[in-house]
Design an enzyme around this catalytic site. Sequence first.
Site, PDB file in Angstrom:
ATOM      1  N   LYS A  30     106.397  31.518 -78.258  1.00 42.27           N
ATOM      2  CA  LYS A  30     107.427  30.597 -78.742  1.00 42.27           C
ATOM      3  C   LYS A  30     108.475  31.305 -79.608  1.00 42.27           C
ATOM      4  CE  LYS A  30     105.064  26.286 -78.004  1.00 42.27           C
ATOM      5  NZ  LYS A  30     103.764  26.769 -77.460  1.00 42.27           N
TER       6      LYS A  30
HETATM    7  C1  LIG Z   1     103.251  26.395 -76.174  1.00 40.53           C
HETATM    8  C2  LIG Z   1     102.202  27.246 -75.581  1.00 40.53           C
HETATM    9  C3  LIG Z   1     101.869  27.168 -74.205  1.00 40.53           C
HETATM   10  C4  LIG Z   1     102.487  26.148 -73.270  1.00 40.53           C
HETATM   11  O1  LIG Z   1     103.838  26.385 -73.011  1.00 40.53           O
HETATM   12  P1  LIG Z   1     104.772  25.214 -72.422  1.00 40.53           P
HETATM   13  O2  LIG Z   1     106.141  25.749 -72.412  1.00 40.53           O
HETATM   14  O3  LIG Z   1     104.615  24.059 -73.367  1.00 40.53           O
HETATM   15  O4  LIG Z   1     104.261  24.890 -71.062  1.00 40.53           O
HETATM   16  C5  LIG Z   1     100.923  28.056 -73.718  1.00 40.53           C
HETATM   17  N1  LIG Z   1     100.312  28.946 -74.525  1.00 40.53           N
HETATM   18  C6  LIG Z   1     100.604  29.038 -75.841  1.00 40.53           C
HETATM   19  C7  LIG Z   1      99.884  30.039 -76.670  1.00 40.53           C
HETATM   20  C8  LIG Z   1     101.553  28.207 -76.411  1.00 40.53           C
HETATM   21  O5  LIG Z   1     101.831  28.313 -77.722  1.00 40.53           O
END
Ligand SMILES: *Cc1c(COP(=O)(O)O)cnc(C)c1O
Length: 464
Positions: A112
């Site tokens: 993120k």
């Molecule tokens: C947010 C997240 C996901 C999922 O990603 P999306 O874009 O919501 O599909 C997967 N793994 C981790 C570690 C995350 O923080």
Amino acid sequence: MKYISTRGQAPAMNFEEVLLAGLASDGGLYVPEELPQFSKETIASWSGLPYNELAFNVIQPFVADCIDDSELKRMIDETYAGFNHTAVAPLKELGTNEWVLELFHGPTLAFKDFALQLLGRLMDYALKKRGEHLVIMGATSGDTGSAAIEGCCHSEHLDIFILHPHNRVSEVQRRQMTTIIKDNVFNIALEGNFDDCQQMVKDSFANQDFLNGMKLGAVNSINWARIMSQIVYYFSASLALGGPHREVSFSVPTGNFGDIFAGYLAKQMGLPVKQLVVATNRNDILHRVISGNDMSKGELVHTLSPSMDIMVSSNFERMLFDVYGRDGAEISELMSRFSKESVELDPARWEKVRELFDSYAVDDETTCDVIKQVYAETEYLLDPHTAIGVKAARECNRDPAVPMITLATAHPVKFPEPVVKAGLEAPQLPAHMSDLFEREEQLQVLDNDLATVQKFVASHVHTE
Ligand SMILES: *Cc1c(COP(=O)(O)O)cnc(C)c1O
């Protein structure tokens, strides 16, 4: 570039407006009216570029009418200079044509950061230009909060308030949020659970009178700028493995469908991608829709991969919009039915979805098994989300001659429980974070009461 809503009723907007608006006023999500197209020659000419320069080339067409090239370049350079690996998004080889793309070298050790580090800077730039100030409010069950705070803590034109359930997040997760001590960062530990935190944020968005004229903004993954930033690493991974002259496939641990949607966009923009695999945990609605046209909400269960514990994936709507021929009225009707009951997609549309995506769902036990097995094979330690991606990649791979790349969405140190369950030693914090447990913390414990929280927010925002 103009952006339009997936539900067809809200006015078109430019990038800057979409950046600050979040959700469209008709309840839809903003998408570009037209995607930039890159030829094979253009993509090939980017081979060998450092990550920040590649990012500039991919992102520039989306924002060019709102942001000067030099300013965009500065923000992108600053963002990715803050990552702790020179390649920014390095690839690791697990086996023949089996790769993981490490997206956890940012400040909070999860993918993120790629989007939120840039989002904070883009918002700050837009707010400064407009002479505005924004109040960000968000709820976290532990993980997204730190990435949002890290992304916004350098911004002069916004304040960020993140609510987490008091004593219900892990110590690493809490400290990643509360040790960022800045004038514009407020950690609220609510005497309640995650749902209480979320409800409080929802109620505050619904009625913003308590802010005396200031506006609330959102940094969750419905924000278009987050999706846009994530398109870049699909290009970087392909280029590193011989693209665009060679196809690659991706397997993506999926929750809100933001990350995999960025991969879909990369393909639509001209990147040769063979397969896009949606990997889910037991919260498997996406797998059920893709494999069997069953779009029904189940009971949300807590798993060892908590960042994927999501029932309704908001970004799925963005993909459906394309599959339904960009007909906002149809999407509006479909989503309104889905909010009340289970739905099926129109059979011809569903066929399209099946052509675009493969999918697989993985339970907790298998997640631990995969961590153990991959460690035994390669001495590479997967976090549980990534393990789900690797398992789905192995199950869905249709052509062993095409490199299959699993997105490693988090560092295993963030989720030690399944690693220990797999019988392995708990991972250590990376060197630059090894003093996390000694750092000073700042947080405010508040009662589970809307008026109390709103009073705290209103009295701490910076007015200009
Ligand atoms: C947010 C997240 C996901 C999922 O990603 P999306 O874009 O919501 O599909 C997967 N793994 C981790 C570690 C995350 O923080």
